[in-house]
Design an enzyme around this catalytic site. Sequence first.
Site, mmCIF file in Angstrom:
data_model
loop_
_atom_site.group_PDB
_atom_site.id
_atom_site.type_symbol
_atom_site.label_atom_id
_atom_site.label_comp_id
_atom_site.label_asym_id
_atom_site.label_seq_id
_atom_site.Cartn_x
_atom_site.Cartn_y
_atom_site.Cartn_z
ATOM 1 N N HIS A 123 0.825 -1.195 0.000
ATOM 2 C CA HIS A 123 0.000 0.000 0.000
ATOM 3 C C HIS A 123 0.863 1.251 0.000
ATOM 4 O O HIS A 123 0.667 2.158 -0.800
ATOM 5 C CB HIS A 123 -0.908 0.027 1.219
ATOM 6 C CG HIS A 123 -1.870 1.170 1.197
ATOM 7 N ND1 HIS A 123 -1.629 2.353 1.841
ATOM 8 C CD2 HIS A 123 -3.053 1.320 0.565
ATOM 9 C CE1 HIS A 123 -2.637 3.191 1.618
ATOM 10 N NE2 HIS A 123 -3.510 2.584 0.854
ATOM 11 N N HIS A 124 1.833 1.320 0.896
ATOM 12 C CA HIS A 124 2.786 2.420 0.869
ATOM 13 C C HIS A 124 4.028 2.040 1.662
ATOM 14 O O HIS A 124 4.031 1.095 2.446
ATOM 15 C CB HIS A 124 2.173 3.726 1.384
ATOM 16 C CG HIS A 124 1.864 3.752 2.851
ATOM 17 N ND1 HIS A 124 0.769 3.139 3.400
ATOM 18 C CD2 HIS A 124 2.526 4.315 3.896
ATOM 19 C CE1 HIS A 124 0.751 3.323 4.706
ATOM 20 N NE2 HIS A 124 1.820 4.043 5.043
ATOM 21 N N GLN B 279 9.751 1.169 6.464
ATOM 22 C CA GLN B 279 8.453 0.592 6.822
ATOM 23 C C GLN B 279 7.719 0.225 5.540
ATOM 24 O O GLN B 279 7.611 1.055 4.635
ATOM 25 C CB GLN B 279 7.597 1.582 7.602
ATOM 26 C CG GLN B 279 8.038 1.835 9.015
ATOM 27 C CD GLN B 279 7.066 2.742 9.748
ATOM 28 O OE1 GLN B 279 6.067 3.195 9.166
ATOM 29 N NE2 GLN B 279 7.341 3.018 11.009
ATOM 30 N N HIS C 129 4.023 -1.034 4.364
ATOM 31 C CA HIS C 129 2.637 -1.210 4.807
ATOM 32 C C HIS C 129 1.855 -1.905 3.701
ATOM 33 O O HIS C 129 1.942 -1.512 2.540
ATOM 34 C CB HIS C 129 2.007 0.152 5.121
ATOM 35 C CG HIS C 129 2.686 0.876 6.245
ATOM 36 N ND1 HIS C 129 2.147 0.962 7.497
ATOM 37 C CD2 HIS C 129 3.876 1.525 6.287
ATOM 38 C CE1 HIS C 129 2.979 1.655 8.275
ATOM 39 N NE2 HIS C 129 4.028 2.012 7.550
ATOM 40 N N HIS D 293 -0.911 14.658 5.967
ATOM 41 C CA HIS D 293 -1.330 13.486 6.727
ATOM 42 C C HIS D 293 -2.401 13.841 7.753
ATOM 43 O O HIS D 293 -2.235 14.771 8.544
ATOM 44 C CB HIS D 293 -0.156 12.844 7.461
ATOM 45 C CG HIS D 293 -0.586 11.730 8.382
ATOM 46 N ND1 HIS D 293 -1.099 10.554 7.909
ATOM 47 C CD2 HIS D 293 -0.624 11.641 9.733
ATOM 48 C CE1 HIS D 293 -1.415 9.777 8.921
ATOM 49 N NE2 HIS D 293 -1.143 10.408 10.042
ATOM 50 N N HIS E 61 -5.950 11.369 9.754
ATOM 51 C CA HIS E 61 -6.563 10.045 9.795
ATOM 52 C C HIS E 61 -7.905 10.085 9.056
ATOM 53 O O HIS E 61 -8.019 10.728 8.020
ATOM 54 C CB HIS E 61 -6.713 9.593 11.243
ATOM 55 C CG HIS E 61 -5.385 9.415 11.939
ATOM 56 N ND1 HIS E 61 -5.266 9.159 13.285
ATOM 57 C CD2 HIS E 61 -4.114 9.481 11.465
ATOM 58 C CE1 HIS E 61 -3.985 9.067 13.603
ATOM 59 N NE2 HIS E 61 -3.274 9.259 12.525
ATOM 60 N N MET F 238 -4.802 13.438 13.406
ATOM 61 C CA MET F 238 -3.537 14.140 13.255
ATOM 62 C C MET F 238 -3.707 15.197 12.168
ATOM 63 O O MET F 238 -4.529 15.038 11.264
ATOM 64 C CB MET F 238 -2.402 13.179 12.893
ATOM 65 C CG MET F 238 -2.175 12.084 13.911
ATOM 66 S SD MET F 238 -0.662 11.127 13.623
ATOM 67 C CE MET F 238 0.556 12.220 14.345
#
Length: 831
Positions: free
Chosen positions: A26-27, A89, A91, A161, A163, A233
Amino acid sequence: MSMRLPTDEEAFVIDFKPRASMDTVHHMLLFGCNMPSSTGSYWYCDEGTCIDKANILYAWARNAPPTRLPEGVGFRVGGETGSKYFVLQVHYGDISAFRDNHKDCSGVSLHLTRLPQPLIAGMYLMMSVDTVIPAGEKVVNSDISCHYKKYPMHVFAYRVHTHHLGKVVSGYRVRNEQWTLIGRQSPQLPQAFYPVEHPVDVSFGDILAARCVFTGEGRTEATHIGGTSSDEMCNLYIMYYMEAKHAVSFMTCTQNVAPDMFRTIPPEANIPIPVKSDMVMMHGHHKETDSKDKTSLLQQPKREEEDVLEQGDFYSLLSKLLGERQDVVHVHKYNPTEKAESESDLVAEIANVVQKKDLGRSDTRDSAEHEERDNAILVRDRIHKFHRLESTLRPAESRVFSLQQPLPGEGTWEPEHTGDFHVEEALDWPGVYLLPGQVSGVALDPKNNLVIFHRGDHIWDGNSFDSKFVYQQRGLGPIEEDTILVIDPNNATVLQSSGKNLFYLPHGLSVDKDGNYWVTDVALHQVFKLDPNRKEGPLLVLGRSMQPGSDQNHFCQPTDVAVDPGTGTIFVSDGYCNSRIMQFSPSGNFITQWGEESSGRNPKPGQFSIPHSLALVPHLNQLCVADRENGRIQCFKTDTKEFVQEIKHASFGRNVFAISYVSGLLFAVNGKPYFGDQEPVQGFVMNFSSGEIIDIFKPVRKHFDMPHDITASADGTVYVGDAHTNTVWKFTSAEKMEHRSVKKAGIEAQEIKDSDHKLEASSGRVLGKLRGKGGGGLNLGNFFASRKGYSRKGFDRLSTEGSDHEKDEEDGSESEEEYSAPLPAPTTSSS
């Protein structure tokens, strides 16, 4: 997973290349830090990223364009002050792929160099810490603002960014109460770094401001800022570069120092951006479309890891070609390293995808024929763009330099360039800081010195001419400073200057084989031949001073001159208010003219709308004309005036300002896009024989605003003069590189060395690749499943923003525009 820097010395990250499949990932987020949260080969995102401060360096997300650092810009790592570790990371949006023992090889390649970079990249994080979103509240704004008190920074990318509740995030620079957009995006789209539409510089005393727009609808309790998926956020990441000696790698803003200022925020900041359902960024897991075309032409069986390792470059290519398009999902399912029958199959399939999107069947038949014509042109250009970008993926040794066979009746061959030519700004050239007046012309003399023609303290604006093209500011007198500067091409020293008290509004400049200057003045409506070593005055003057006209003895705002090196024949483009090319003998006697004003949307050959720049191709007996407002280049036979070819690309936009020819290559610069247009201001390198674009370039220092003239030398050096930024840039041909690689324990390291020099430890380039290998690196899925105690924690309920500390609770930049006298609509700017 983490990887320690391959060197303890100071190094610079100069490029990122994603290695990921949209089917699975996904990213991805890449961080720099001094100590990762774990020393294991892998760990779950909710265990944290770094023990110390984590600096985000890169983000990749499906359907998002690739992040590219400008030339000469690097993130400083290693040494005494830089990060010692990279932490990646990954995801995942669709975990079903792991249930069939799917092997994942996702990652990112980093290009590092020990060569000091003149410009250092950094991150400015704007973050709200105290926003409260009341339950059921329809619109809630979260504002952040800080005074900027550092050395100038230049913004080139941004990332937003939030949520679930975030609708739109916007960032601005505020200077003298004027708001300049840095970036605006929906946080529900893939949260990668997006390039700024126009470069933005931030200086001491400016204010940086950001607004996040939320909704509390659907919530039964107030929502606070926090790290879990049920919290919210409000983050804006601004990626910038600064001069190395003043560089700061990371800055933050968590306050709102100017709340009253937000009363005048542009209305766009309050308007949510619509997002298609299949593009939504789900916080916990990605929302996928339920139905997929299982019989898609581009759906291919998965291959072993060794066949998918090199997909990243191709993904970047397709992202550039297709942008954020639904069809990209299908394209990425194609394995580009599958050798298949031939490479042409892939090209045909890409073309098919584009056509399905742009030429798809419409249920409404009104104006279908007109739309089909326009879309066919769009598709043709995109397929052409694919061919050009695709050529950059081939190994250097497979690219060829060939000679085209001469046409019947031609006595010479034209060099055929096939995509291996690339120019970049010469960042060590100080000429960019010369700052003369409005730069109207650039040329090279026989000694390869740069010659600049500029306007001193005079400018061309809406008050310069009346409706009959008569100059209205004659009372100012001629420009009292030297308007012609001869510049050393290496150190930008002024070697010679002339042209004082001669000109009112300089425009075109060329230098003949004997070193004489040929210039035009649009206020005087004249053309001059000047000997740089003579002080008595012009050698030749064409036209009548301050008298516009359209007969054989008058010009009307003439734009450029070209002199045939073999015959001495003079060609003049005339101009803003005449649409013709005039030919004179070496002594200045009129010979002939051709051209007429264009009308309608499809101008014919020989029709012009401001013939603005000329370029001779002597060995082919051709003269090429930048037909500015028609956005094209026309070439004609110099003897018969017969039309030979038109070069026109959608990437030109609506204008072509200037052209230059050398050694089989045609160089050009376009103009500012009209409102609503997408094509940026940039330079182009084209194969003259085919008209194909083989390179596109922009400056790193400052930016093109009105690039007015361009000139190139035989060695591939290019100079561009800008009439709005009063700047001249130097671009040079980039060196080819050769590679050698070493593989070790799931990490691949490559050294890149100059082909003309031996690799030295002190100056060699190192390429570190964070990438999983099927047997021992980041082989998630069956790798995890083979471990005792494995659970699907971190897969079934994934955090999508470990970088932003989100965890699932249950799982623990002005000069005056130049104008001519008013013209019939549509109004066009002049210069």
